[in-house]
Design an enzyme around this catalytic site. Structure first.
Site, PDB file in Angstrom:
ATOM      1  N   ASP A 118       0.828  -1.214   0.000  1.00  0.00           N
ATOM      2  CA  ASP A 118       0.000   0.000   0.000  1.00  0.00           C
ATOM      3  C   ASP A 118       0.867   1.271   0.000  1.00  0.00           C
ATOM      4  OD1 ASP A 118      -2.462   1.326   0.059  1.00  0.00           O
ATOM      5  OD2 ASP A 118      -3.283  -0.072   1.526  1.00  0.00           O
TER       6      ASP A 118
ATOM      7  N   TRP B  39      -2.890   3.264  -5.877  1.00  0.00           N
ATOM      8  CA  TRP B  39      -4.174   3.875  -6.308  1.00  0.00           C
ATOM      9  C   TRP B  39      -4.035   4.746  -7.560  1.00  0.00           C
ATOM     10  CZ3 TRP B  39      -2.561   6.528  -1.472  1.00  0.00           C
ATOM     11  CH2 TRP B  39      -2.573   5.666  -0.377  1.00  0.00           C
ATOM     12  N   GLY B  40      -3.012   4.523  -8.369  1.00  0.00           N
ATOM     13  CA  GLY B  40      -2.830   5.371  -9.558  1.00  0.00           C
ATOM     14  C   GLY B  40      -2.236   6.736  -9.224  1.00  0.00           C
TER      15      GLY B  40
ATOM     16  N   ASP C 242     -10.126   3.390  -3.780  1.00  0.00           N
ATOM     17  CA  ASP C 242     -10.799   2.243  -3.164  1.00  0.00           C
ATOM     18  C   ASP C 242     -12.241   2.089  -3.642  1.00  0.00           C
ATOM     19  OD1 ASP C 242      -8.456   2.076  -1.758  1.00  0.00           O
ATOM     20  OD2 ASP C 242      -9.417   1.957   0.212  1.00  0.00           O
TER      21      ASP C 242
HETATM   22  C1  GLA Z   1      -6.022   1.178   1.380  1.00  0.00           C
HETATM   23  C2  GLA Z   1      -6.132   0.200   0.216  1.00  0.00           C
HETATM   24  C3  GLA Z   1      -7.260  -0.796   0.500  1.00  0.00           C
HETATM   25  C4  GLA Z   1      -6.986  -1.528   1.816  1.00  0.00           C
HETATM   26  C5  GLA Z   1      -6.810  -0.519   2.941  1.00  0.00           C
HETATM   27  C6  GLA Z   1      -6.323  -1.184   4.222  1.00  0.00           C
HETATM   28  O1  GLA Z   1      -7.131   2.007   1.481  1.00  0.00           O
HETATM   29  O2  GLA Z   1      -6.359   0.868  -0.987  1.00  0.00           O
HETATM   30  O3  GLA Z   1      -7.382  -1.723  -0.549  1.00  0.00           O
HETATM   31  O4  GLA Z   1      -5.841  -2.325   1.675  1.00  0.00           O
HETATM   32  O5  GLA Z   1      -5.841   0.478   2.602  1.00  0.00           O
HETATM   33  O6  GLA Z   1      -6.143  -0.266   5.258  1.00  0.00           O
END
Ligand code: GLA
Length: 379
Positions: free
Chosen positions: A126, A161-162, A183
């Site tokens: 992440d 996330w891009g 997300d």
């Molecule tokens: C981010 C990621 C999610 C998930 C959460 C966990 O938001 O994009 O997919 O893994 O963290 O905290």
């Protein structure tokens, strides 16, 4: 680790968030096998955020939460492997994970070693709490190198996330997939937004490093960590069809221990899974819906060339209104003058249609889709 087709599996986050433990993972592993999901290709079982203690041990190693995982992660990995599944875990390029547990920043090599020693096959990585002074490409390259040198084949699943133009540099890091969206949450608007946002990123998807549109919400029906409003089965079917059609990894996010028959039917459509897993992972293109009329953003026709000369054709209605759509063969490179046309097989109801006048008309109910595998035949 080189993964040539989109990963398929299950991830704990969408439904369980922080509410994870060993028993849940054991039961989910059992269900992945007993329900037949594994035999349809769902092979990775991934524990997301919230699995560790809040501090590292004295030697700097990550420590599994003693209450949630009393026998440690090696025992969990061993159980998952004993079922014929692969085991995934989660960390973060920042000094904390998104939920505030220790991240791997400046512990990349030691953490990769730890994951390898537990028998991890997949690492979701992440982007929360990363240093504002160091560009993401350097952080993901670090972990990419750490994983490639840890002595075990571990699929690197990047999750930035891009952000920071991820698409421009992610293939330099060794990642096999990268989150190309923010997300997902369990609402129709989220499905629609992620689909439309994704369009400009289609050229970046391809064999070896897949655009990850986030975990599936199919079958959640408003329950769980990202539960919110929930969707109808029609909307879940269109969601699954889009993710599969666009070669996104297919990571289930619902509680499969309680999945109903409709959910299972959606997730195990082998013809759609075959489109998803097509070895060439060719870029889809969007054709006009109404020749000569302004483009309607909410009614989409995508086409993809499959290995072996067939086409995948998908009609997707993102709106709450019934819609007519018209697929003109000219745009596919099949004008009437070339003497060829299409025979279209509907992957959802098994019916077959032949196009005989240069245009295929398909009516879509609100939120619905039609997905076809098409053969080129003589006119
Ligand atoms: C981010 C990621 C999610 C998930 C959460 C966990 O938001 O994009 O997919 O893994 O963290 O905290």
């Amino acid at each position: 680790m080189l993964k040539l087709t989109p990963a398929m599996g299950w991830n704990s986050w969408n439904t369980f968030g922080n509410e994870i433990n060993e028993q849940l993972i054991f039961d989910t592993a059992d269900t992945m096998v007993d329900s037949g999901l594994l035999s349809h290709g769902y092979e990775y079982l991934v524990i997301d955020d919230c699995w560790s203690e809040k501090t590292r041990d004295e030697s700097g190693h990550l420590v599994p939460d003693h209450v949630k995982f009393p026998h440690g992660m090696k025992a969990v990995a061993d159980y998952v492997h004993s079922k014929g599944l692969k085991f995934g875990m989660y960390s973060c390029a920042g000094n904390l994970t998104c939920a505030g547990y220790p991240g791997s920043y400046e512990h990349e090599f030691i953490d990769a070693q730890t994951f390898a020693s537990w028998g991890v096959d997949y690492l979701k990585y992440d982007y929360c709490f990363h240093s504002p002074l160091i560009h993401g490409k350097y952080l993901y390259r670090r972990m990419g190198l750490a994983l490639e040198n840890c002595g075990r084949d571990i699929l690197f699943s990047a999750c930035s996330w891009g952000a920071d133009e991820t698409q421009e540099w992610i293939k330099t890091t060794g990642a096999s997939m990268w989150r190309s969206t923010g997300d997902i949450v369990d609402t129709w608007n989220s499905i629609r937004d992620l689909t439309l946002q994704q369009e400009k990123l289609h050229p970046y998807n391809g064999v070896g490093c897949f655009n990850d549109m986030d975990m599936l919400i199919v079958g959640m029906h408003g329950k769980g960590n990202v539960g919110l409003a929930g969707c109808t089965d029609v909307q879940y079917r269109t969601h699954f069809s889009l993710w599969a059609f666009l070669s996104s990894p297919l990571m289930i996010g619902c509680d499969i221990r309680n999945m109903d028959e409709t959910t299972k039917k959606i997730l195990t459509n082998d013809e759609l899974i075959a489109i998803n897993q097509d070895p060439a992972a060719r870029q889809p293109y969007r054709v006009h819906v109404d020749f000569g009329y302004p483009r309607n953003e909410d009614v989409i026709i995508y086409v993809r060339h499959l290995v072996g000369g067939k086409l995948a054709v998908g009609f997707f209605n993102l709106s709450d209104k019934k819609a007519a759509s018209h697929l003109n063969m000219d745009e596919l490179g099949l004008p009437v003058s070339c003497g060829k046309t299409l025979s279209l097989h509907n992957v959802w109801d098994g019916k077959t249609y032949t196009v005989d006048n240069g245009t295929f008309h398909w009516t879509l109910e609100p939120f619905d889709c039609g997905v076809f595998v098409a053969d080129i035949i003589d006119l």
